[in-house]
Design an enzyme around this catalytic site. Structure first.
Site: not given
Ligand code: NAI
Length: 355
Positions: A120, A310
């Protein structure tokens, strides 16, 4: 909300590093994972921070992560290459691969580097902040285990397959946007479980395919925007799995199954040098202008202001780095203890819940 403990970034780093080393990880690898997880918690991405340590430690202890991986970079063309990760700990392997990708992009304008076999790899934003800090544009995609229903289906096929993006600005923060292609990352369900909090009925379905608000009943997640998110997941899977000859789609290994075996996951970086397309300073000024113009859009009713994509994570990062990071008390107590679990996660299905 469950009780939290406010921890300084340095203390959290040390606790994570110690725990991972206790489980058997090499110091250099544990240090990098700790840096990555503290970054995630600082950004408010608690789903990809310290909450993961307990599970990582069990997989490390069972040697489902290669402790001393034989990693090497195989250049396959002027702008392409494969970084072989030998199922080392994901955050360390991906960070090493990124160094090759950025160097190649500086040399040749663009680099596409696939990482073959790692565990991961965490939050995509961590890598994309580094890319932007090096005056490059980046895209980061990786596989994760099958837990999202395809549009119209009732059984999972794709993972929450995230997409990260970064671009440098002339002033202030870079633009770094990062998301799972499911409505929520699996870690958010874990986070809700640890807090015993209800989830919105748009996040996930139960084992019958019916939307549920109980995080403990989740049988599969839902893609973002129906068929469009479903399509994005497929693109991520092709770029980071099919293209690297790795298990793909429903064949991707499960996080909580076979903790004594490497996960064989894939991750791909696409890095672009913007100076090959226009003057670098002008490009960065236009990114700054993008941010300013978005900030100047009047807020809709019920909103305080428009943030560029972001930005909220970056604002949270700055606040928590200064004031300390809120960590669930249960996670903190685990970190300060001597415990390394050996039979807590193994054999569970991805959706298993203790409750
Ligand atoms: P999230 O839904 O919390 O945020 C998604 C994006 O939207 C972020 O860049 C956040 O800063 C932006 N954002 C949120 N509210 C905002 C607003 N009001 N205005 C502007 N931008 C806004 O993120 P999510 O989809 O829950 O993902 C969380 C993390 O999980 C990510 O860092 C992703 O890389 C990671 N991830 C990793 C996996 C892996 O297998 N390595 C699999 C799935 C997710």
């Amino acid at each position: 909300m469950n009780e939290v403990v406010i921890v300084s970034p340095q203390e959290l780093h040390n606790l994570i590093q110690n725990k991972l080393e206790k489980a058997g990880l090499k110091s250099e690898h544990a240090d990098e994972v700790a840096r990555h997880l503290v970054f995630a918690d600082s950004c408010g991405i608690h789903s990809h921070g310290a909450v993961r340590v307990d599970y990582y430690a069990e997989r490390i202890a069972k040697r489902g992560v290669t402790i001393d991986p034989e990693m090497y970079f195989e250049k396959t063309g002027p702008c392409t290459g494969i970084f072989h990760g030998d199922n080392g700990i994901g955050q360390y392997v991906a960070n090493e691969a990124l160094k090759y990708a950025m160097e190649m992009a500086k040399e040749n304008g663009v680099a596409i580097v696939g990482i073959s076999k790692l565990s991961h790899s965490g939050t995509m934003a961590y890598y994309m902040e580094k890319v932007a800090a090096n005056n490059l544009i980046g895209l980061s995609v990786c596989q994760s285990d099958p837990m999202v229903v395809p549009f119209g289906g009732r059984e999972p096929y794709y993972g929450t397959n995230p997409i990260g993006f970064g671009a440098p600005a002339s002033e202030g923060r870079a633009i770094v946007f990062d998301m799972a292609t499911s409505v929520q990352a699996w870690g958010k369900i874990l986070d809700a479980r640890s807090k015993n909090m209800e989830i919105p009925d748009t996040w996930a379905v139960d084992r019958k395919g019916v939307p549920t608000t109980n995080p403990h009943d989740v049988g599969a997640l839902l893609p973002i925007a129906g068929p469009k998110g479903y399509g994005l997941m497929m693109i991520v899977d092709i770029l980071s799995g099919v293209m690297l000859g790795l298990p793909f789609g429903g064949h991707v290994s499960s996080m909580y199954d076979k903790l004594d075996k490497g996960r064989d996951l894939g991750h791909t970086f696409i890095i672009i040098d913007p100076s090959r397309f226009m003057n670098l300073n002008e490009f960065k000024e236009n990114i700054t202008r993008t941010k300013d113009e978005l900030h100047n859009i009047p807020a809709a009713e019920g909103f305080k202001q428009v943030y560029y994509p972001g930005e909220v994570s970056q604002l949270t990062y700055e606040k928590y780095q200064k004031e300390g990071i809120p960590i669930e008390k249960g996670i903190y107590e685990y970190l300060i203890s001597d415990i390394v679990h050996y039979n807590k996660f193994g054999g569970q299905s991805a959706f298993a819940s203790k409750k």
